[in-house]
Write an enzyme that holds these catalytic residues in place. Structure first.
Site, PDB file in Angstrom:
ATOM      1  N   MET A 102       0.837  -1.202   0.000  1.00 45.28           N
ATOM      2  CA  MET A 102       0.000   0.000   0.000  1.00 45.28           C
ATOM      3  C   MET A 102       0.870   1.248   0.000  1.00 45.28           C
ATOM      4  O   MET A 102       1.748   1.400   0.850  1.00 45.28           O
ATOM      5  CB  MET A 102      -0.900   0.026   1.236  1.00 45.28           C
ATOM      6  CG  MET A 102      -2.005  -0.992   1.229  1.00 45.28           C
ATOM      7  SD  MET A 102      -2.992  -0.891   2.733  1.00 45.28           S
ATOM      8  CE  MET A 102      -1.854  -1.616   3.929  1.00 45.28           C
ATOM      9  N   HIS A 118       6.444  -5.369  -9.339  1.00 46.37           N
ATOM     10  CA  HIS A 118       5.125  -4.757  -9.537  1.00 46.37           C
ATOM     11  C   HIS A 118       4.815  -4.707 -11.032  1.00 46.37           C
ATOM     12  O   HIS A 118       5.242  -3.799 -11.745  1.00 46.37           O
ATOM     13  CB  HIS A 118       5.113  -3.353  -8.934  1.00 46.37           C
ATOM     14  CG  HIS A 118       3.747  -2.780  -8.741  1.00 46.37           C
ATOM     15  ND1 HIS A 118       2.613  -3.327  -9.293  1.00 46.37           N
ATOM     16  CD2 HIS A 118       3.322  -1.691  -8.042  1.00 46.37           C
ATOM     17  CE1 HIS A 118       1.556  -2.603  -8.948  1.00 46.37           C
ATOM     18  NE2 HIS A 118       1.969  -1.608  -8.192  1.00 46.37           N
ATOM     19  N   TYR A 131       1.424   0.292 -14.457  1.00 44.75           N
ATOM     20  CA  TYR A 131       2.781   0.820 -14.398  1.00 44.75           C
ATOM     21  C   TYR A 131       3.654   0.171 -15.476  1.00 44.75           C
ATOM     22  O   TYR A 131       3.156  -0.553 -16.338  1.00 44.75           O
ATOM     23  CB  TYR A 131       3.335   0.668 -12.986  1.00 44.75           C
ATOM     24  CG  TYR A 131       2.492   1.401 -11.969  1.00 44.75           C
ATOM     25  CD1 TYR A 131       2.349   2.789 -12.027  1.00 44.75           C
ATOM     26  CD2 TYR A 131       1.789   0.714 -10.974  1.00 44.75           C
ATOM     27  CE1 TYR A 131       1.550   3.476 -11.116  1.00 44.75           C
ATOM     28  CE2 TYR A 131       0.986   1.395 -10.061  1.00 44.75           C
ATOM     29  CZ  TYR A 131       0.871   2.775 -10.148  1.00 44.75           C
ATOM     30  OH  TYR A 131       0.071   3.450  -9.254  1.00 44.75           O
ATOM     31  N   GLY A 156      -5.432  -5.195   2.220  1.00 42.55           N
ATOM     32  CA  GLY A 156      -4.761  -3.912   2.221  1.00 42.55           C
ATOM     33  C   GLY A 156      -5.312  -2.965   3.264  1.00 42.55           C
ATOM     34  O   GLY A 156      -4.792  -2.853   4.374  1.00 42.55           O
TER      35      GLY A 156
END
Length: 364
Positions: free
Chosen positions: A23, A172, A177, A310
């Site tokens: 997070m 990630h 992204y 999360g």
């Protein structure tokens, strides 16, 4: 409760199946990229999670997405992260570093230069910078030689992560992204070997995985994906083919786990679970935080081995104990999610008075 059962995977073993999802908290020093002084305490408080995945950490300044995001490039940054990992380990926990390159989802007002991407395709919408929300900018397309440099940025950051005491790294590859930008046709319009066909679009993500696995060993490497997720203006109308091929290619590695972000209807999980023989971590994206019942259902159905929570971990540092006790779940004000302010970070208490008596041990 299945969420509280130990996991004995081939590459990773956990005392329970509750992961703390990565997070963004936006509390690092914006100039140096060094984590906030309270970061060690924040993660140590949550060490009863079977696994903690850190907030996203940039692997190069050009990959920084917003204010207050930490890096793992300099020795000063590594030293600060070493304090974090030592604090988590002292509490019996495990923590992976999420390594991140934001690609076009950045702005010169954040990192002082034009964002880079597979192709010159501007993201729709606005982006948050130090002074507030502003319009996105057109990114610059990476040259082939630069792509190799970015691959090495991931590998170097992975080595620094292990040296700083992290138990592994999560790449990630989700949420629009850089890695996902190479996978998606609307953001990857290249005509060289890194674009065009599915094979071409898979090349950069697979090179990153290969370089990081060579650097630290595949058993310490994980990958996060979000098939079909439209976040940050991504369009993946062929996600089933792309991610099916990706998982087949990843079979050559015995990765720690695959982390899949999906909606509550679990379409992506249902499609990909039969294709993935290793440990699978599921993370549901919806308007409301994932509940204990939803997590239990994912484990019971076999769609996931571990469930990442999360927002619930923000105000509930002892979340596994609260699940075990069916205790009240605290709610955090959205205003404290991000930013440099110390309140709303490491000041949420454990459940009292019974959580100490019934708390799940973080130790395996």
């Amino acid at each position: 409760m299945r969420l509280l059962e130990a996991l004995r995977g081939t590459a990773i073993q956990l005392p329970n199946r509750i992961a703390m999802a990565p997070m963004t908290r936006g509390r690092a020093d914006d100039t140096t990229g060094v984590p906030h002084p309270l970061t060690a305490e924040y993660y140590a408080q949550r060490a009863s999670a079977g696994l903690i995945v850190s907030e996203g950490i940039w692997v190069t300044r050009t990959g920084k997405s917003g204010p207050g995001i930490p890096g793992l490039v300099t020795e000063r940054q590594a030293e600060a992260w070493r304090e974090v990992t030592e604090a988590v380990h002292e509490e019996g926990g495990r923590i992976f570093a999420q390594l991140w390159h934001a690609g076009r989802v950045s702005h010169p007002g954040v990192m002082g230069r034009t964002p880079v991407a597979p192709s010159v395709v501007r993201q729709a919408g606005r982006i948050f910078v130090t002074d507030g929300w502003t319009d996105t900018v057109e990114p610059r397309a990476l040259g082939e030689d630069e792509i190799g440099e970015v691959v090495q940025d991931f590998a170097v950051a992975a080595r620094l992560a292990i040296e700083a005491g992290f138990d592994g790294v999560e790449l990630h590859g989700a949420n629009g992204y850089l890695i996902q930008e190479f996978l998606a046709r609307n953001t990857n319009r290249r005509e060289d070997r890194y674009g065009g066909s599915v094979t071409g679009r898979l090349r950069f993500p697979l090179e990153v995985v290969a370089a990081v696995a060579e650097q630290i060993g595949a058993a310490k490497v994980a990958l996060r994906i979000s098939p079909g997720n439209p976040e940050n203006d991504i369009v993946e109308d062929d996600w089933k083919e792309v991610y099916s091929r990706l998982l087949v290619e990843l079979h050559r590695y015995e990765l720690a786990y695959l982390h899949v972000i999906d909606t509550p209807d679990a379409e992506a999980l249902s499609h990909l679970r039969p294709l993935w023989p290793g440990t699978l971590v599921a993370n549901l994206r919806s308007g409301e935080p994932t509940s204990r019942a939803e997590g239990e259902s994912l484990i019971e159905s076999g769609l996931a081995d571990v469930v990442a929570f999360g927002r619930l971990f923000i105000a509930n540092p002892d979340l596994p104990a609260r699940f075990a006790l069916h205790a009240p779940i605290a709610q955090a004000d959205h205003d404290v999610y991000y930013g440099a302010r110390p309140d709303g970070y490491a000041d949420f208490p454990a459940f009292e008075p019974d959580s100490a008596k019934f708390a799940c041990s973080a130790r395996s």
